[in-house]
Design a protein around this motif. Sequence first.
Motif, short mmCIF file in Angstrom:
data_model
loop_
_atom_site.label_atom_id
_atom_site.label_comp_id
_atom_site.label_asym_id
_atom_site.label_seq_id
_atom_site.Cartn_x
_atom_site.Cartn_y
_atom_site.Cartn_z
N ASP A 201 19.33 15.68 7.93
CA ASP A 201 19.06 14.35 7.39
C ASP A 201 18.12 14.43 6.19
OD1 ASP A 201 16.77 15.07 8.72
OD2 ASP A 201 16.81 13.44 10.17
N THR A 202 18.18 15.54 5.46
CA THR A 202 17.31 15.74 4.30
C THR A 202 18.14 16.14 3.09
OG1 THR A 202 16.94 18.06 4.92
CG2 THR A 202 15.33 16.43 5.71
N LEU A 203 17.56 15.89 1.92
CA LEU A 203 18.24 16.20 0.67
C LEU A 203 17.21 16.62 -0.36
CD1 LEU A 203 20.86 16.06 -1.10
CD2 LEU A 203 20.26 13.68 -1.58
N SER A 204 17.47 17.71 -1.07
CA SER A 204 16.56 18.23 -2.08
C SER A 204 17.29 18.38 -3.40
CB SER A 204 16.00 19.58 -1.62
OG SER A 204 15.14 20.13 -2.60
N LEU A 205 16.67 17.85 -4.47
CA LEU A 205 17.26 17.87 -5.80
C LEU A 205 16.31 18.52 -6.79
CD1 LEU A 205 18.21 14.06 -5.96
CD2 LEU A 205 19.62 15.90 -5.02
N SER A 206 16.86 19.25 -7.75
CA SER A 206 16.08 19.65 -8.92
C SER A 206 16.21 18.54 -9.95
CB SER A 206 16.57 20.98 -9.48
OG SER A 206 17.91 20.87 -9.94
N VAL A 207 15.18 18.40 -10.80
CA VAL A 207 15.13 17.28 -11.75
C VAL A 207 14.72 17.81 -13.12
CG1 VAL A 207 14.24 14.96 -12.16
CG2 VAL A 207 14.34 15.84 -9.83
N ALA A 208 15.62 17.70 -14.09
CA ALA A 208 15.35 18.22 -15.42
C ALA A 208 14.65 17.21 -16.32
CB ALA A 208 16.65 18.67 -16.09
N ALA A 209 14.81 15.92 -16.03
CA ALA A 209 14.24 14.88 -16.91
C ALA A 209 13.52 13.83 -16.08
CB ALA A 209 15.35 14.24 -17.74
N PRO A 210 12.41 14.21 -15.44
CA PRO A 210 11.67 13.25 -14.61
C PRO A 210 10.90 12.25 -15.48
CG PRO A 210 10.45 15.30 -14.76
CD PRO A 210 11.77 15.54 -15.46
N PRO A 211 10.43 11.17 -14.88
CA PRO A 211 9.59 10.23 -15.65
C PRO A 211 8.29 10.90 -16.06
CG PRO A 211 9.53 9.69 -13.31
CD PRO A 211 10.59 10.74 -13.47
N SER A 212 7.80 10.52 -17.24
CA SER A 212 6.56 11.13 -17.75
C SER A 212 5.42 10.12 -17.88
CB SER A 212 6.81 11.79 -19.11
OG SER A 212 7.29 10.85 -20.04
N THR A 213 5.69 8.85 -17.62
CA THR A 213 4.66 7.82 -17.65
C THR A 213 4.66 7.08 -16.33
OG1 THR A 213 6.09 6.05 -18.49
CG2 THR A 213 5.07 7.53 -20.13
N ILE A 214 3.53 6.42 -16.02
CA ILE A 214 3.45 5.71 -14.75
C ILE A 214 4.39 4.51 -14.75
CG2 ILE A 214 1.46 4.36 -15.49
CD1 ILE A 214 2.39 5.56 -11.92
N GLU A 215 4.59 3.87 -15.90
CA GLU A 215 5.50 2.72 -15.94
C GLU A 215 6.93 3.15 -15.60
OE1 GLU A 215 3.41 3.55 -18.36
OE2 GLU A 215 1.93 1.92 -18.30
N HIS A 216 7.37 4.26 -16.20
CA HIS A 216 8.71 4.75 -15.90
C HIS A 216 8.79 5.24 -14.46
CE1 HIS A 216 12.29 7.48 -17.32
NE2 HIS A 216 12.69 6.42 -16.65
N ALA A 217 7.75 5.90 -13.99
CA ALA A 217 7.74 6.43 -12.63
C ALA A 217 7.83 5.30 -11.59
CB ALA A 217 6.49 7.26 -12.39
N ARG A 218 7.18 4.17 -11.87
CA ARG A 218 7.29 3.04 -10.94
C ARG A 218 8.73 2.56 -10.86
NH1 ARG A 218 2.49 0.81 -13.78
NH2 ARG A 218 0.64 1.37 -12.56
N HIS A 219 9.38 2.52 -12.00
CA HIS A 219 10.77 2.04 -12.04
C HIS A 219 11.68 3.01 -11.26
CE1 HIS A 219 13.65 -0.45 -14.78
NE2 HIS A 219 14.08 -0.40 -13.54
N VAL A 220 11.45 4.32 -11.46
CA VAL A 220 12.23 5.32 -10.72
C VAL A 220 11.90 5.22 -9.22
CG1 VAL A 220 12.65 7.77 -10.40
CG2 VAL A 220 12.41 6.85 -12.71
N ALA A 221 10.63 5.00 -8.90
CA ALA A 221 10.23 4.88 -7.50
C ALA A 221 10.92 3.71 -6.82
CB ALA A 221 8.72 4.74 -7.39
N ALA A 222 11.20 2.65 -7.57
CA ALA A 222 11.93 1.52 -7.00
C ALA A 222 13.33 1.95 -6.60
CB ALA A 222 11.99 0.38 -8.02
N GLU A 223 13.97 2.77 -7.42
CA GLU A 223 15.29 3.30 -7.05
C GLU A 223 15.18 4.18 -5.81
OE1 GLU A 223 17.98 4.83 -9.92
OE2 GLU A 223 17.13 3.68 -11.58
N HIS A 224 14.16 5.02 -5.76
CA HIS A 224 13.97 5.89 -4.60
C HIS A 224 13.76 5.07 -3.33
CE1 HIS A 224 12.82 10.01 -6.55
NE2 HIS A 224 13.73 9.36 -7.27
#
Length: 257
Positions: A201-224
């Motif tokens: 029940d787990t999944l692991s991904l590599s990420v080449a283009a992660p968010p680099s600012t907190i504003e973008h990271a919050r938006h990505v976190a909403a998807e997560h």
Amino acid sequence: MSPLDSLPDGLPPGRLIVPDLDFADDMWADRPVMWVSDGPVPDAGEQWKRLFDGHLKTGLYPLLLETLYGDAGRPWHVGELSPMSAGAVDALTAEGVLRRFWAEVTDDDDGVDLPYPSWPGPAARGGSLADPDTVAREHVASLGAESVLLGLVTSARGADTLTACGWNGPCNHTDHTQEISAVLRSWEDRFGVRVVRVGFDTLSLSVAAPPSTIEHARHVAAEHHAFCPDNIWQGGVTFEEYAVGLIDSAHWSFWWD
């Protein structure tokens, strides 16, 4: 003829896996959906990189596979799988899936302080120019020589492997794995993710283009949060702490209770 009919050379001992019809439709009777090593592979990381480098030629995408703690047969060797064709993914959009997930998750949120009063829509693309395949290889190399099972699934892209083999890991969140694949397709395109490791029940991904600012990271976190609410619900972190952890992170992991 399936790519599983002509396996690459140099594989460890393994077997073709046919789904248990208690989990799959009758159409999958006697139809292998993946190859899995018989046991843990000491050089699984090196094997993964070799097979990944050739996957577009072979039509077989490699996965590092974990089993259910205390039951080494589940889900892979016992065929606890519910496969579907890629067409089931084609019929969906990540936006539609995440919007519905968000509505369901936020109806159940208890004490999660979200920065968005409603679904904010999909996050913008990541800005990194790193090569996604190189990042995937580096991530696998960082895992060391840990012994896990090795798997091969007929697919050109990692996102579709989960639906093609019939993985049921997120069944307590959605029992339609094609919805997970639809989101992963979008993340492959927007963030350069690659599917690397899959557990019960787990999944692991590599990420080449992660968010680099907190504003973008919050938006990505909403998807997560929509995609896998247990990361926050049972992760011992606030939404803001989770978002901070996504900044410049080359690895995303998910766990569904």
